[in-house]
Write a protein that holds these residues in place. Structure first.
Motif, PDB file in Angstrom:
ATOM      1  N   MET A  35      -4.130  -0.646  -5.747  1.00 32.34           N
ATOM      2  CA  MET A  35      -5.213  -1.478  -5.219  1.00 32.34           C
ATOM      3  C   MET A  35      -4.896  -1.783  -3.761  1.00 32.34           C
ATOM      4  N   LEU A  36      -5.884  -1.594  -2.894  1.00 34.30           N
ATOM      5  CA  LEU A  36      -5.717  -1.851  -1.468  1.00 34.30           C
ATOM      6  C   LEU A  36      -6.551  -3.064  -1.084  1.00 34.30           C
ATOM      7  N   ARG A  37      -5.891  -4.056  -0.514  1.00 35.68           N
ATOM      8  CA  ARG A  37      -6.573  -5.282  -0.086  1.00 35.68           C
ATOM      9  C   ARG A  37      -6.724  -5.269   1.432  1.00 35.68           C
ATOM     10  N   ILE A  38      -7.942  -5.409   1.902  1.00 31.86           N
ATOM     11  CA  ILE A  38      -8.271  -5.355   3.322  1.00 31.86           C
ATOM     12  C   ILE A  38      -8.497  -6.765   3.855  1.00 31.86           C
ATOM     13  N   ALA A  39      -7.923  -7.066   4.992  1.00 33.47           N
ATOM     14  CA  ALA A  39      -8.068  -8.387   5.597  1.00 33.47           C
ATOM     15  C   ALA A  39      -9.439  -8.548   6.243  1.00 33.47           C
ATOM     16  N   VAL A  40     -10.033  -9.715   6.025  1.00 30.74           N
ATOM     17  CA  VAL A  40     -11.235 -10.111   6.757  1.00 30.74           C
ATOM     18  C   VAL A  40     -10.902 -11.475   7.377  1.00 30.74           C
ATOM     19  N   PRO A  41     -10.227 -11.488   8.538  1.00 25.29           N
ATOM     20  CA  PRO A  41      -9.786 -12.756   9.117  1.00 25.29           C
ATOM     21  C   PRO A  41     -10.917 -13.770   9.229  1.00 25.29           C
ATOM     22  N   TYR A  42     -10.634 -14.964   8.738  1.00 23.27           N
ATOM     23  CA  TYR A  42     -11.578 -16.087   8.664  1.00 23.27           C
ATOM     24  C   TYR A  42     -12.945 -15.671   8.141  1.00 23.27           C
ATOM     25  N   GLY A  43     -12.977 -14.611   7.341  1.00 30.09           N
ATOM     26  CA  GLY A  43     -14.175 -14.211   6.614  1.00 30.09           C
ATOM     27  C   GLY A  43     -15.314 -13.672   7.441  1.00 30.09           C
ATOM     28  N   THR A  44     -15.068 -13.294   8.697  1.00 26.82           N
ATOM     29  CA  THR A  44     -16.145 -12.877   9.596  1.00 26.82           C
ATOM     30  C   THR A  44     -16.150 -11.361   9.785  1.00 26.82           C
ATOM     31  N   VAL A  86     -15.554   3.423   2.966  1.00 22.89           N
ATOM     32  CA  VAL A  86     -14.308   3.479   2.192  1.00 22.89           C
ATOM     33  C   VAL A  86     -14.612   3.488   0.699  1.00 22.89           C
ATOM     34  N   ALA A  87     -15.543   2.622   0.279  1.00 26.41           N
ATOM     35  CA  ALA A  87     -15.901   2.556  -1.140  1.00 26.41           C
ATOM     36  C   ALA A  87     -16.436   3.896  -1.640  1.00 26.41           C
ATOM     37  N   ARG A  88     -17.285   4.513  -0.854  1.00 22.42           N
ATOM     38  CA  ARG A  88     -17.943   5.753  -1.283  1.00 22.42           C
ATOM     39  C   ARG A  88     -17.000   6.960  -1.181  1.00 22.42           C
ATOM     40  N   THR A  89     -16.164   6.984  -0.152  1.00 21.23           N
ATOM     41  CA  THR A  89     -15.351   8.164   0.130  1.00 21.23           C
ATOM     42  C   THR A  89     -14.025   8.170  -0.618  1.00 21.23           C
ATOM     43  N   ARG A 114      -2.316   9.108  -1.659  1.00 21.26           N
ATOM     44  CA  ARG A 114      -2.366  10.059  -0.544  1.00 21.26           C
ATOM     45  C   ARG A 114      -3.476   9.738   0.439  1.00 21.26           C
ATOM     46  N   ASP A 115      -4.523   8.986  -0.016  1.00 23.90           N
ATOM     47  CA  ASP A 115      -5.658   8.675   0.847  1.00 23.90           C
ATOM     48  C   ASP A 115      -5.491   7.384   1.641  1.00 23.90           C
ATOM     49  N   VAL A 116      -4.509   6.563   1.282  1.00 24.94           N
ATOM     50  CA  VAL A 116      -4.400   5.248   1.914  1.00 24.94           C
ATOM     51  C   VAL A 116      -4.205   5.345   3.424  1.00 24.94           C
ATOM     52  N   PRO A 117      -3.347   6.229   3.955  1.00 27.19           N
ATOM     53  CA  PRO A 117      -3.253   6.332   5.427  1.00 27.19           C
ATOM     54  C   PRO A 117      -4.592   6.638   6.095  1.00 27.19           C
ATOM     55  N   ALA A 118      -5.390   7.511   5.468  1.00 24.15           N
ATOM     56  CA  ALA A 118      -6.709   7.829   6.041  1.00 24.15           C
ATOM     57  C   ALA A 118      -7.625   6.610   5.997  1.00 24.15           C
ATOM     58  N   ILE A 119      -7.555   5.845   4.914  1.00 18.75           N
ATOM     59  CA  ILE A 119      -8.361   4.619   4.824  1.00 18.75           C
ATOM     60  C   ILE A 119      -7.988   3.667   5.950  1.00 18.75           C
ATOM     61  N   LEU A 120      -6.693   3.453   6.139  1.00 17.58           N
ATOM     62  CA  LEU A 120      -6.240   2.512   7.166  1.00 17.58           C
ATOM     63  C   LEU A 120      -6.605   3.006   8.562  1.00 17.58           C
ATOM     64  N   GLU A 169       0.053   1.542  15.548  1.00 16.93           N
ATOM     65  CA  GLU A 169       1.448   1.839  15.234  1.00 16.93           C
ATOM     66  C   GLU A 169       1.754   1.602  13.755  1.00 16.93           C
ATOM     67  N   ARG A 170       1.158   0.572  13.181  1.00 24.76           N
ATOM     68  CA  ARG A 170       1.386   0.288  11.772  1.00 24.76           C
ATOM     69  C   ARG A 170       0.816   1.403  10.900  1.00 24.76           C
ATOM     70  N   VAL A 171      -0.361   1.915  11.257  1.00 23.06           N
ATOM     71  CA  VAL A 171      -0.959   3.011  10.495  1.00 23.06           C
ATOM     72  C   VAL A 171      -0.060   4.244  10.545  1.00 23.06           C
ATOM     73  N   THR A 172       0.435   4.574  11.728  1.00 22.74           N
ATOM     74  CA  THR A 172       1.321   5.732  11.869  1.00 22.74           C
ATOM     75  C   THR A 172       2.595   5.550  11.057  1.00 22.74           C
ATOM     76  N   GLN A 173       3.163   4.373  11.135  1.00 19.16           N
ATOM     77  CA  GLN A 173       4.393   4.079  10.406  1.00 19.16           C
ATOM     78  C   GLN A 173       4.188   4.196   8.902  1.00 19.16           C
ATOM     79  N   PHE A 174       3.096   3.608   8.411  1.00 20.75           N
ATOM     80  CA  PHE A 174       2.865   3.619   6.966  1.00 20.75           C
ATOM     81  C   PHE A 174       2.485   5.016   6.483  1.00 20.75           C
TER      82      PHE A 174
END
Length: 552
Positions: free
Chosen positions: A53-62, A74-77, A99-105, A14-19
């Motif tokens: 800049m897009l920051r991606i969560a890595v909960p508790y680093g795992t 994501v890095a390559r595309t 324009r690419d951020v929704p596709a990334i998410l 839902e968050r991806v659709t909203q954003f």
């Protein structure tokens, strides 16, 4: 490793659709940048110096291998072929197009990843010891509790718009590898007299303009009451935290101005009212979450130790890797392996898409499909059989990731600085690159021993310079980039804020200044085994200040 339940999947979808709709409206001009800003920040999207800049969560680093491969995709595309791992165990992409951020998410959501809680005035991504669940000195794996905190805080209506961003760190070991005393709330596992495991709670730590060591507010909070205690702290902060001045809005300022005892009294009053209520964590729920973090199916390979000194003779490079980049595991016959993202002359914390894929392959084959991001901007394979260490090393070497410098002077924490960040006053990455080249020789690094250098490009301290054994802070003065040097910081259980020794240096002078500090340490240490931080605590400022500035 935690897997999304139905609620998580629906929430992220839902968050991806909203954003996606919000981005469409921004591009169409239906939203101004001012209107768009709070919306993008809720989704980890910053506007930096040159690009988003897009920051991606890595909960508790795992991470799983599948998730790391998606980061490579994501890095390559969508970016320029690399990503930057951060001190909050997240990853940043510095060049995505809006324009690419929704596709990334959307791509990230397909592997149970998102960018929620990576920005804005909310409870941020909870960080933990990078060796959680593997470390030989661990009391308890903190990640199940970190996951529970993530679920509790993600949509909490009272904590979406706090006075300021809020950071929590945890360690399950008495040896703090998560810098818990420099967070808004820090949690360290403890056992009471009955042998039950709970949490010592520290509050009011932080870096930035006003660095402070967190204060112990409660020496033991049981598992089942931890959420209620955390909510009590956050309620008090939300009620009294400054909203008129962002520079005084962090909880550390509130604790300092109120005094610990007064602040604690208000927290305990809240706690008394909600303890035993809906925030009490049922044992069956804790057991359910812990099941996701069950130990791997370890095997007995017949080898419980490696003769590192022999390996150093047979193959010095591999022997040095074993000496510096392996960590004692709780299971005999296994080791945790640090993958350094600090190549000599490289940008600390960066990894290419190809390197991410190589690490994913190694994790899948040799570490039970699991890897970690450390708050020191490295990666970790947490469960490697001793018999597989050579194969792992060879795989890392092929990917350009076999630098055997974990914990050494070239293993620097560095923020992106003025090369990327709109808030920075000075460049950080070139300073780190120059220092790493100066101390590139393995023999020199071995002579120096364990030494942590941390570099920030501005007072916001994203590079944690305050807690470096040697810290470097970039400042701007009359159009010139200068670098202040601090000595004596420590992010461990012996937490300390570094001390500024004198005026700043221009960029070209910094490597020489660091070398003078190192030479003074080597000349003054009591024996080769005395570390830099131990020598500083014994000697004080004088010999280091003299090394930098002379008698005058």
């Amino acid at each position: 490793m935690y897997r999304y339940d139905e609620f998580d999947a629906a929430f992220v979808g839902e968050r991806v659709t909203q954003f996606s709709d919000q981005v469409r409206r921004r591009i169409a001009g239906e939203l101004t940048e001012e209107q768009f800003r709070p919306l993008r920040l809720m989704n980890g999207l910053y506007l930096q110096l040159h690009a988003y800049m897009l920051r991606i969560a890595v909960p508790y680093g795992t991470l799983s291998a599948r998730q790391m491969r998606m980061l490579a995709h994501v890095a390559r595309t969508y970016d320029r072929g690399y990503g930057h791992f951060t001190t909050r165990q997240n990853i940043q992409f510095n060049w995505p197009k809006l324009r690419d951020v929704p596709a990334i998410l959307s791509d990230l959501a397909s592997v149970e990843m998102h960018s929620i809680q990576t920005s804005g005035n909310c409870v941020r991504n909870v960080t933990v010891d990078q060796f959680a669940g593997a470390a030989a000195d661990e009391i308890i794996d903190p990640r199940p509790v970190a996951e529970i905190i993530r679920q509790w805080s993600s949509l909490h209506p009272e904590f979406i718009y706090l006075p300021r961003k809020f950071k929590i760190a945890m360690t399950g070991s008495p040896n703090d590898r998560a810098a818990v005393k420099f967070h808004d709330i820090g949690l360290m596992a403890q056992t009471n007299r009955e042998g039950a495991v709970g949490w010592a709670v520290y509050v009011g730590g932080g870096l930035g303009r006003t660095p402070m060591v967190g204060k112990l507010i409660n020496g033991f909070v049981a598992h089942e009451h931890l959420l209620a205690y955390l909510e009590s702290i956050l309620r008090v902060y939300n009620r009294y935290g400054r909203r008129d001045n962002k520079f005084k809005a962090r909880i550390k300022i509130l604790v300092h101005e109120e005094g610990l005892e007064n602040f604690k009294g208000q927290v305990e009053q809240e706690f008394a009212e909600i303890r035993g209520g809906v925030l009490t964590l049922p044992l069956e729920e804790l057991d359910r979450i812990e099941a996701y973090f069950a130990e791997p199916d370890y095997a007995d390979h017949g080898v419980v130790a490696i003769d590192v000194e022999r390996e150093k003779i047979l193959d010095p490079a591999f022997g040095r890797f074993l000496e510096n980049n392996t960590f004692p595991h709780k299971r005999a016959g296994y080791s945790a392996v640090t993958i350094s993202l600090k190549p000599i002359g490289g940008a600390p914390g960066d990894a290419t898409a190809e390197q991410m894929e190589a690490v994913a392959d190694l994790a899948e084959r040799y570490s039970f499909d699991e890897l970690r991001v450390s708050h020191e901007q490295n990666l970790v394979l947490p469960h490697v059989a001793l018999t597989d260490l050579r194969a792992v090393y060879d795989g890392l070497a092929a990917a350009g990731l076999a630098d055997a410098n974990a914990g050494e002077i070239t293993d620097m924490i560095t923020c992106p600085g003025l090369d990327y960040c709109a808030l920075a006053n000075a460049r950080s990455i070139p300073i780190a690159q120059d220092i790493s080249r100066r101390f590139a020789a393995p023999e020199r690094a071995r002579e120096i021993g364990k030494l942590k250098i941390k570099i920030s490009g501005c007072i916001n301290a994203c590079g944690h310079h305050h807690v470096g054994h040697i810290g470097i802070l970039g400042v701007e003065k009359k159009g010139t980039e200068l670098y202040q040097i601090t000595v004596g910081g420590d992010g461990s259980e012996d937490a300390a804020v570094g001390k500024i020794l004198g005026p700043g240096f221009v960029a070209d002078e910094v490597p020489n200044a660091i070398e003078r500090l190192v030479d003074a340490y080597i000349a003054e240490r009591s024996d080769p085994g005395e570390t830099f931080i131990a020598a500083y605590r014994r000697l004080g400022d004088a010999p280091f200040k003299e090394a930098l500035y002379g008698n005058g």
